[in-house]
Motif scaffolding. Structure first.
Motif, PDB file in Angstrom:
ATOM      1  N   MET A 251       0.991  -1.155  -0.080  1.00  0.00           N
ATOM      2  CA  MET A 251      -0.063   0.020   0.066  1.00  0.00           C
ATOM      3  C   MET A 251       0.865   1.282  -0.114  1.00  0.00           C
ATOM      4  SD  MET A 251      -3.207   0.079   0.134  1.00  0.00           S
ATOM      5  CE  MET A 251      -4.550  -0.925  -0.198  1.00  0.00           C
ATOM      6  N   ARG A 252       1.985   1.273   0.770  1.00  0.00           N
ATOM      7  CA  ARG A 252       2.781   2.288   0.844  1.00  0.00           C
ATOM      8  C   ARG A 252       3.452   2.621  -0.430  1.00  0.00           C
ATOM      9  NH1 ARG A 252       6.909   2.330   5.402  1.00  0.00           N
ATOM     10  NH2 ARG A 252       8.151   4.480   5.270  1.00  0.00           N
ATOM     11  N   ASN A 253       3.807   1.880  -1.234  1.00  0.00           N
ATOM     12  CA  ASN A 253       4.112   2.058  -2.605  1.00  0.00           C
ATOM     13  C   ASN A 253       2.991   2.463  -3.498  1.00  0.00           C
ATOM     14  OD1 ASN A 253       6.956   1.469  -2.025  1.00  0.00           O
ATOM     15  ND2 ASN A 253       6.856  -0.648  -2.693  1.00  0.00           N
ATOM     16  N   ILE A 254       1.836   1.811  -3.381  1.00  0.00           N
ATOM     17  CA  ILE A 254       0.873   2.248  -4.237  1.00  0.00           C
ATOM     18  C   ILE A 254       0.343   3.649  -3.915  1.00  0.00           C
ATOM     19  CG2 ILE A 254      -1.631   1.896  -4.392  1.00  0.00           C
ATOM     20  CD1 ILE A 254      -1.384  -1.053  -4.044  1.00  0.00           C
ATOM     21  N   LEU A 255       0.688   4.059  -2.753  1.00  0.00           N
ATOM     22  CA  LEU A 255       0.097   5.747  -2.612  1.00  0.00           C
ATOM     23  C   LEU A 255       1.324   6.511  -2.765  1.00  0.00           C
ATOM     24  CD1 LEU A 255      -1.561   4.793   0.889  1.00  0.00           C
ATOM     25  CD2 LEU A 255      -2.478   5.607  -1.294  1.00  0.00           C
ATOM     26  N   ASN A 256       2.524   5.993  -3.372  1.00  0.00           N
ATOM     27  CA  ASN A 256       3.539   6.944  -3.681  1.00  0.00           C
ATOM     28  C   ASN A 256       3.001   8.044  -4.608  1.00  0.00           C
ATOM     29  OD1 ASN A 256       6.100   8.064  -4.965  1.00  0.00           O
ATOM     30  ND2 ASN A 256       7.079   6.521  -3.712  1.00  0.00           N
ATOM     31  N   ASP A 257       3.335   9.425  -4.245  1.00  0.00           N
ATOM     32  CA  ASP A 257       2.989  10.441  -5.079  1.00  0.00           C
ATOM     33  C   ASP A 257       3.539  10.349  -6.618  1.00  0.00           C
ATOM     34  OD1 ASP A 257       1.977  11.635  -2.969  1.00  0.00           O
ATOM     35  OD2 ASP A 257       2.908  13.700  -3.312  1.00  0.00           O
ATOM     36  N   LYS A 258       4.844  10.212  -6.883  1.00  0.00           N
ATOM     37  CA  LYS A 258       5.280   9.993  -7.972  1.00  0.00           C
ATOM     38  C   LYS A 258       5.177   8.775  -8.869  1.00  0.00           C
ATOM     39  CE  LYS A 258       6.068  14.164  -8.985  1.00  0.00           C
ATOM     40  NZ  LYS A 258       6.418  15.522  -9.593  1.00  0.00           N
ATOM     41  N   PHE A 259       5.302   7.803  -8.025  1.00  0.00           N
ATOM     42  CA  PHE A 259       5.753   6.650  -8.592  1.00  0.00           C
ATOM     43  C   PHE A 259       4.755   5.415  -8.563  1.00  0.00           C
ATOM     44  CE2 PHE A 259       9.753   8.551  -7.576  1.00  0.00           C
ATOM     45  CZ  PHE A 259      10.186   8.834  -8.947  1.00  0.00           C
ATOM     46  N   GLY A 260       3.563   5.946  -7.598  1.00  0.00           N
ATOM     47  CA  GLY A 260       2.506   5.064  -7.147  1.00  0.00           C
ATOM     48  C   GLY A 260       1.445   4.746  -8.313  1.00  0.00           C
TER      49      GLY A 260
END
Lengths: 430, 439
Positions: A251-260
């Protein structure tokens, strides 16, 4: 000689076992005497240094002495171990004091029975539970009570990095100075109040969203017209079945601003996306939404179970009376569900106050803020406490925070639980 | 009310257990201190009489060593040699150098810590403050003679050498030769900025230059280069905080200006794994990292280059933080001599060569560092040059205050474009407060 309870009692006060001897219960008298002597011997002998250690917490630290080329370690006192042994010794002393009181009470009770001319020792099955409880009682005392007492005591010391970490440096009792620091020292108090406020807001929002979300989903799936019920149920339970250690980090990666991927979708539709985990406000929204994803299945399954227990004739009667779906929900479904889940609602609330996983794995307390000391915008008291102990070694402040969390949760849970109908009308389910 | 024998039996049983329990606890107390000190006294006697003769490890010694699992092969080889030499078994446990000191502070005094462990020098102050490490006394001269002055200094506090230096590490800029103009990476920040203007393309997520901007380890190079310092007197004076001096503010302004010009990503979104995957998939031209990733990048990037940090607009070189890894000996070890011998063995020239060959770790040993193999290595030589142009992380225990505040300060500069002077002043105050609050 006429039996006399008062005399027996006073004799036991004088010396344990004497009263029993007077009552002519010789075996019991010897037992009490042995315990009494052992107690005095232990308290004045081996236990005395431990008790003293509990008071002083050590007088000399460990240091090195150079002998020729080699530095020799001169062992000193280790305050924390002294505290543990001291607490153990104190518990043992408390046990002996209890046995001493028991001995007096026994002498008086047996003496009174003899005065009334009844049998000396009527073996009673009511004492059997005592025998059974003796070992668990000890277990609880030394493995449950002792650590709690020990942890609480840390809050009244200056056990913190960098200057008071034994064995080189000793830890001292500081009374309420730690709490004073927490409430009055600017860096600590602003962090504490800020984190506490967010913890409460979070606990309320997280509980309410998951609870009503779960009810909603359960009701929707149970509607008559819905197809593939098993599929929907499975779909919604999956988030709960995946270990949070995996799903939250993803989830943390999914929510990444630029790369998610989430913001990529937004951008594909010409929208800018949101600063999910970077902005204090949106980070808070993110953790609540992600927590719904994890928490709704629990309530959903629970409510599905409860729905099957509601008698169908209630709904049929309502249909006959011409009730609308909303009225049926308000007057039949909701009271049933609330009655059965109110205690669970409280445990969920308490659980959310200490919801370590979601915060620590999803944001790690981020975004960082200049306002707080050792905490970020989304840190709960419990994740802050984790950082204080493991990252910054501020054990005394952490212990103080732990005590406060405990007091808060305990009072809250007791008050709320006593107010629920399930508690007041618990005979309704029997 | 009835009385019974059973009740009494219960009571007696309770008491028996209590007696047993406290008997045990007092025994522990009594036995633990002599056992900890007895071998120490024993061991001092022979070595005292035999000043310069060979030091003999304690009879029946058994050691435990902490080391990171990914590089275990190195320590395994040393264990085998040690066993052959002295007949002493050494048990390996997986505790990485980044958290070994933290663990030792709690485990060491409790008697369950490793005898020898690898650590990064920046936490040494805390370890010494807690009294959990033994000075390197037996091999002090050897260690000083063999290792670079900077690495020895990193493990020295108040004139006492504690560690057995093993490797040094700092950061530098990896680049993909296929992506930078003419295969030559830009050497100054002005060139980096103009390169970024051409190269950056957010839609394809192509970036010219990337580092973890919100992290005080990776961003320190700017501040160090402009003359800022965390603590004065080479990081030893906690009352002198140099985070808001004129240079630091200038650095902060330049640092902020890079967000718009070079790397338009919020600090929270720049993560090591993202950086690595962009770099190895050819979307990132220049990537700031350390020697531990050299092998990974060699595998992922066909034409890999490494350079020192670009020169700052004020004409000075950037001064990143550097760290020294070394072995330390647990102060509470039962076998201090054996432990010291093992630490000396595993940090010796031979194993530093192995460490370089197998894992690309930069040697702290001067002979190894100057050997043809290392100085001809395209990557190691750059890192070693950058190491000379670096600030060793301060090692005093107050450094915690820097680590606990850096993320918030940098994020506020980077993400919120806050006023540089005010933010740096706030940061210095925060560090001061954090030091005061932990007193």
């Amino acid at each position: 000689m006429k039996p006399n309870a008062t005399v027996a009692g006073w004799l036991s006060v004088l010396c344990a076992g004497l009263g029993q001897w007077y009552n002519r219960q010789y075996a019991k008298a010897v037992m009490f005497l042995i315990i009494h002597v052992a107690g005095i011997y232990l308290a004045l002998g081996p236990l005395l240094p431990q008790l003293k250690g509990l008071v002083t917490l050590g007088v000399k630290g460990q240091h090195f002495e150079k002998v020729g080329k080699i530095n020799k370690l001169v062992p000193g006192d280790h305050s924390v171990f002294m505290m543990i042994y001291g607490v153990l010794a104190a518990l043992v002393v408390v046990l002996f004091v209890l046995s001493y009181i028991l001995n007096i009470r026994d002498a008086v009770v047996v003496g009174r029975r003899l005065e009334q001319g009844r049998y000396r020792d009527a073996a009673s099955s009511s004492a059997f539970p005592w025998l059974l409880l003796a070992i668990p009682f000890l277990g609880v005392l030394f493995f449950t009570i002792m650590p709690i007492v020990f942890t609480s005591l840390i809050a009244f010391t200056n056990y913190a990095s960098p200057n008071h970490i034994p064995p080189k440096n000793l830890v001292d009792w500081v009374g309420f100075a730690t709490f004073d620091k927490l409430f009055n020292m600017n860096v600590w108090s602003s962090t504490f109040t800020g984190v506490l406020t967010w913890t409460i807001i979070w606990a309320i929002l997280a509980t309410v969203t998951c609870y009503f979300g779960g009810i909603l989903v359960a009701l929707l799936i149970n509607q008559k017209g819905i197809k593939f019920k098993g599929f929907w149920r499975m779909l919604f339970i999956i988030p709960y079945a995946i270990p949070q250690f995996v799903s939250l980090l993803i989830m943390r990666n999914i929510l990444n601003d630029k790369f998610g991927p989430l913001n990529s979708y937004f951008r594909a539709f010409g929208l800018n996306g949101l600063p999910w985990l970077n902005d204090p406000f949106w980070a808070k929204v993110s953790v609540i939404v992600v927590n719904m994803w994890i928490g709704i299945p629990v309530t959903m399954v629970l409510v599905m179970g409860i729905l099957t227990t509601i008698p169908n004739d209630l709904y049929e009667a309502a249909d006959v009376d011409g009730a609308s779906p909303w009225m049926k929900f308000r007057n039949i479904t909701m009271p049933y569900v609330l009655f059965a889940t109110a205690p669970i609602l409280i445990t969920q609330f308490v659980g959310n106050i200490n919801n370590f996983n979601v915060i620590y794995l999803l944001t790690g307390g981020a975004p960082a803020t200049m306002k707080y000391n050792n905490a970020g915008e989304t840190d709960l008291l419990v994740t802050w406490l984790y950082k204080l102990t493991l990252d910054f070694n501020q054990y005394n402040i952490a212990a103080a925070v732990a005590i406060l969390i405990f007091l808060f949760i305990a009072t809250f849970a007791i008050i709320l639980f006593r107010r629920t109908r399930s508690f007041k009308e618990e005979d309704m389910i029997q | 009310m009835k009385k019974s024998k059973l009740l009494m039996m219960a009571l007696v049983l309770t008491m028996v257990f209590v007696l047993a329990a406290c008997g045990k606890s007092s025994n522990n107390e009594a036995s633990s201190s002599p056992s900890a000190s007895a071998p120490a006294t024993e061991s001092t006697a022979p070595s005292e009489s035999a000043e310069d003769e060979e030091v003999v490890p304690e009879a029946g010694a058994k050691l435990v060593v902490w080391y990171s699992a990914s590089e275990r092969a190195l320590v395994d080889a040393a264990i085998a040699e040690f066993k052959g030499k002295y007949g002493i078994d050494v048990e390996y446990q997986d505790v990485g150098p980044d958290k070994s000191i933290e663990k030792m502070i709690t485990d060491g005094p409790a008697g369950v810590g490793a005898d020898v462990f690898l650590a990064v020098h920046d936490r040494l102050g805390s370890a010494v403050q807690a009294g959990v490490v033994l000075p390197n006394d037996l091999h002090e001269d050897v260690s000083k003679a063999n290792n670079s002055a900077k690495s020895v200094d990193a493990f020295t506090i108040d004139g006492v050498l504690y560690g057995y230096p093993m490797s040094v590490e700092t950061t530098a800029v990896f680049y993909n030769k296929d992506l930078v103009p003419n295969g030559e990476a830009p050497k100054t920040w002005d060139e980096v900025i103009s390169f970024a203007k051409d190269f950056n393309n957010e839609k394809d997520s192509k970036y010219a230059y990337m580092w973890e901007a919100g992290n005080g380890y990776w961003s320190w190079g700017f501040f160090g280069g402009y003359g800022a310092y965390v603590f004065g007197d080479n990081g030893a004076n906690a009352s002198d905080i140099g985070l808001n001096n004129a240079g630091a503010v200038e650095a902060a302004k330049f640092f902020q200006s890079l967000k718009g010009q070079v790397l338009n990503i919020n600090s929270g979104d720049i993560k090591g794994d993202i950086k690595t995957s962009l770099f190895t998939s050819g979307k990132l031209a220049m990537n700031v990292s350390g020697p531990w990733q050299t092998q990974e990048f060699k595998d992922g990037v066909a034409n890999l280059g490494l350079m020192e940090f670009p020169t700052l607009p004020n004409g000075k070189a950037m001064m990143p933080f550097s760290g020294v890894k070394g072995f330390l000996v647990n102060a509470n070890t039962q076998y201090p001599i054996a432990a010291k011998l093992f630490a000396e063995l595993v940090s010796s020239e031979k194993y530093q060569v192995e460490n370089f060959k197998d894992f690309g770790s930069l040697p702290s040993n001067t002979v190894v560092a100057e050997s043809a193999e290392v100085s001809n290595d395209a990557f190691a030589s750059v890192f070693l040059k950058q190491f000379d142009n670096s600030t060793p992380m301060p090692k005093i225990s107050e450094m915690n205050a820097y680590w606990s505040t850096q993320e918030a300060a940098l994020a506020s500069l980077w993400n919120d474009n806050s006023d540089a002077q005010k933010t740096m002043d706030d940061w210095a105050t925060k560090v001061k407060d954090a030091i005061a609050s932990s007193q």
